[in-house]
Scaffold this motif. Structure first.
Motif, PDB file in Angstrom:
ATOM      1  N   THR A   1       0.834  -1.195   0.000  1.00 54.24           N
ATOM      2  CA  THR A   1       0.000   0.000   0.000  1.00 54.24           C
ATOM      3  C   THR A   1       0.871   1.247   0.000  1.00 54.24           C
ATOM      4  O   THR A   1       2.076   1.194   0.293  1.00 54.24           O
ATOM      5  CB  THR A   1      -0.909   0.031   1.237  1.00 54.24           C
ATOM      6  N   ARG A   2       0.240   2.392  -0.311  1.00 52.33           N
ATOM      7  CA  ARG A   2       0.978   3.647  -0.374  1.00 52.33           C
ATOM      8  C   ARG A   2       1.695   3.951   0.939  1.00 52.33           C
ATOM      9  O   ARG A   2       2.807   4.495   0.938  1.00 52.33           O
ATOM     10  CB  ARG A   2       0.035   4.797  -0.738  1.00 52.33           C
ATOM     11  N   ASP A   3       1.099   3.614   2.058  1.00 54.01           N
ATOM     12  CA  ASP A   3       1.731   3.855   3.358  1.00 54.01           C
ATOM     13  C   ASP A   3       3.029   3.078   3.516  1.00 54.01           C
ATOM     14  O   ASP A   3       3.884   3.450   4.337  1.00 54.01           O
ATOM     15  CB  ASP A   3       0.771   3.477   4.496  1.00 54.01           C
ATOM     16  N   GLU A   4       3.174   2.034   2.735  1.00 55.36           N
ATOM     17  CA  GLU A   4       4.369   1.190   2.829  1.00 55.36           C
ATOM     18  C   GLU A   4       5.427   1.547   1.784  1.00 55.36           C
ATOM     19  O   GLU A   4       6.505   0.958   1.780  1.00 55.36           O
ATOM     20  CB  GLU A   4       3.974  -0.278   2.668  1.00 55.36           C
ATOM     21  N   TRP A   5       5.113   2.490   0.904  1.00 55.32           N
ATOM     22  CA  TRP A   5       6.071   2.862  -0.119  1.00 55.32           C
ATOM     23  C   TRP A   5       7.235   3.623   0.490  1.00 55.32           C
ATOM     24  O   TRP A   5       7.075   4.350   1.495  1.00 55.32           O
ATOM     25  CB  TRP A   5       5.404   3.753  -1.172  1.00 55.32           C
ATOM     26  N   ASN A   6       8.399   3.505  -0.156  1.00 55.02           N
ATOM     27  CA  ASN A   6       9.549   4.294   0.285  1.00 55.02           C
ATOM     28  C   ASN A   6       9.458   5.695  -0.312  1.00 55.02           C
ATOM     29  O   ASN A   6       8.564   6.005  -1.112  1.00 55.02           O
ATOM     30  CB  ASN A   6      10.867   3.603  -0.074  1.00 55.02           C
ATOM     31  N   GLU A   7      10.399   6.550   0.068  1.00 57.13           N
ATOM     32  CA  GLU A   7      10.358   7.955  -0.358  1.00 57.13           C
ATOM     33  C   GLU A   7      10.411   8.086  -1.871  1.00 57.13           C
ATOM     34  O   GLU A   7       9.698   8.903  -2.466  1.00 57.13           O
ATOM     35  CB  GLU A   7      11.518   8.713   0.288  1.00 57.13           C
ATOM     36  N   PHE A   8      11.258   7.289  -2.504  1.00 54.02           N
ATOM     37  CA  PHE A   8      11.381   7.364  -3.958  1.00 54.02           C
ATOM     38  C   PHE A   8      10.080   6.953  -4.627  1.00 54.02           C
ATOM     39  O   PHE A   8       9.627   7.589  -5.589  1.00 54.02           O
ATOM     40  CB  PHE A   8      12.513   6.466  -4.444  1.00 54.02           C
ATOM     41  N   GLU A   9       9.442   5.913  -4.157  1.00 50.50           N
ATOM     42  CA  GLU A   9       8.199   5.440  -4.756  1.00 50.50           C
ATOM     43  C   GLU A   9       7.081   6.470  -4.601  1.00 50.50           C
ATOM     44  O   GLU A   9       6.279   6.656  -5.521  1.00 50.50           O
ATOM     45  CB  GLU A   9       7.799   4.106  -4.124  1.00 50.50           C
ATOM     46  N   LYS A  10       7.041   7.142  -3.460  1.00 50.45           N
ATOM     47  CA  LYS A  10       6.023   8.181  -3.267  1.00 50.45           C
ATOM     48  C   LYS A  10       6.257   9.352  -4.218  1.00 50.45           C
ATOM     49  O   LYS A  10       5.312   9.906  -4.785  1.00 50.45           O
ATOM     50  CB  LYS A  10       6.040   8.658  -1.819  1.00 50.45           C
TER      51      LYS A  10
END
Length: 258
Positions: free
Chosen positions: A230-239
């Motif tokens: 989920t978006r909450d689990e994405w790293n900084e680059f992915e966000k």
């Protein structure tokens, strides 16, 4: 008005797509979060209710979207320039109608005076060297008030270099020559031509044929590296990646009669 990016016969592209058809279909069938399915929900949303609507899928490939629309009740048919793609579509979905035509010359056998309620072009217009004859036929075949829904790589951001400032660490995509019409060869599926045109070019081209922009979508991109997280689990680059749209959805409507 001829397409200024045209620099070779459409037959060149048809040979290419016949050659890479198997690879394209393999990727389309197996990459559920990829570009093959981005913005399909846009089509379904704008076309609701689908029951009984006559819909033409332009550049239908092996017919998965045509089939998806038919399952939801549409009288869906497809057209593509690749004989290999259409052969696969007919084999997979024998109850549906699929046409073969060089789309640089228009809709060919899919042109009908009876008219379509809607047309969709999913990631196909940017692969057609000259779309003016196609839009000319669309203006004839689409019923008054009908929709033409388009998805494509975002002309501003697709395939643009990702840059990270070595000092500030700010990330961005490097956009140059956006307004220039350009022909590129993309490596996807084994190499094919891609005709870069700015968004305004498409809007004005459709308007010349009586089709006017009434919707535009620039969805957040789901990073390929994120998988099912989920978006909450994405790293900084992915966000960061998700905040720059690399795909674009456009909706055009033909003026109502009278």
């Amino acid at each position: 008005m001829s397409d200024a990016t045209y620099d070779g016969p459409g037959s060149h592209d048809l040979v290419t797509w016949d050659r890479i058809a198997e690879r394209y279909i393999e990727l389309a069938d197996n990459r559920s979060t990829s570009s093959f399915h981005h913005l399909a929900d846009f089509f379904h949303e704008r076309l609701k209710p689908l029951s009984g609507k006559s819909v033409l899928d332009i550049g239908c490939g092996h017919g998965w979207l045509t089939h998806s629309l038919a399952v939801q009740g549409a009288e869906a048919s497809g057209i593509d320039g690749s004989e290999s793609m259409i052969s696969q579509a007919r084999r997979r979905y024998p109850d549906l109608t699929f046409h073969t035509a060089d789309l640089t010359g228009g809709l060919g056998p899919a042109l009908t005076d009876a008219g379509y309620d809607a047309m969709v072009a999913r990631f196909s217009l940017q692969c057609i060297s000259d779309i003016d004859p196609l839009l000319r036929d669309t203006a004839v075949a689409l019923r008054p008030g009908g929709l033409f829904l388009v998805s494509m790589p975002h002309p501003a951001f697709y395939m643009r270099e990702r840059v990270e400032d070595p000092v500030t660490k700010e990330r961005y995509r490097k956009v140059t020559g956006y307004l220039e019409l350009e022909t590129r060869v993309l490596p996807d599926f084994g190499g094919h031509r891609y005709f870069h045109r700015p968004v305004s070019w498409y809007v004005n081209s459709f308007a010349r044929h009586g089709l006017y922009l009434d919707d535009m979508r620039e969805p957040h991109q789901h990073p390929d590296t994120a998988g099912s997280r989920t978006r909450d689990e994405w790293n900084e680059f992915e966000k960061w990646w998700s905040t720059i749209p690399v795909f674009l959805g456009l909706g055009f409507r033909k003026a109502a009669a009278g």
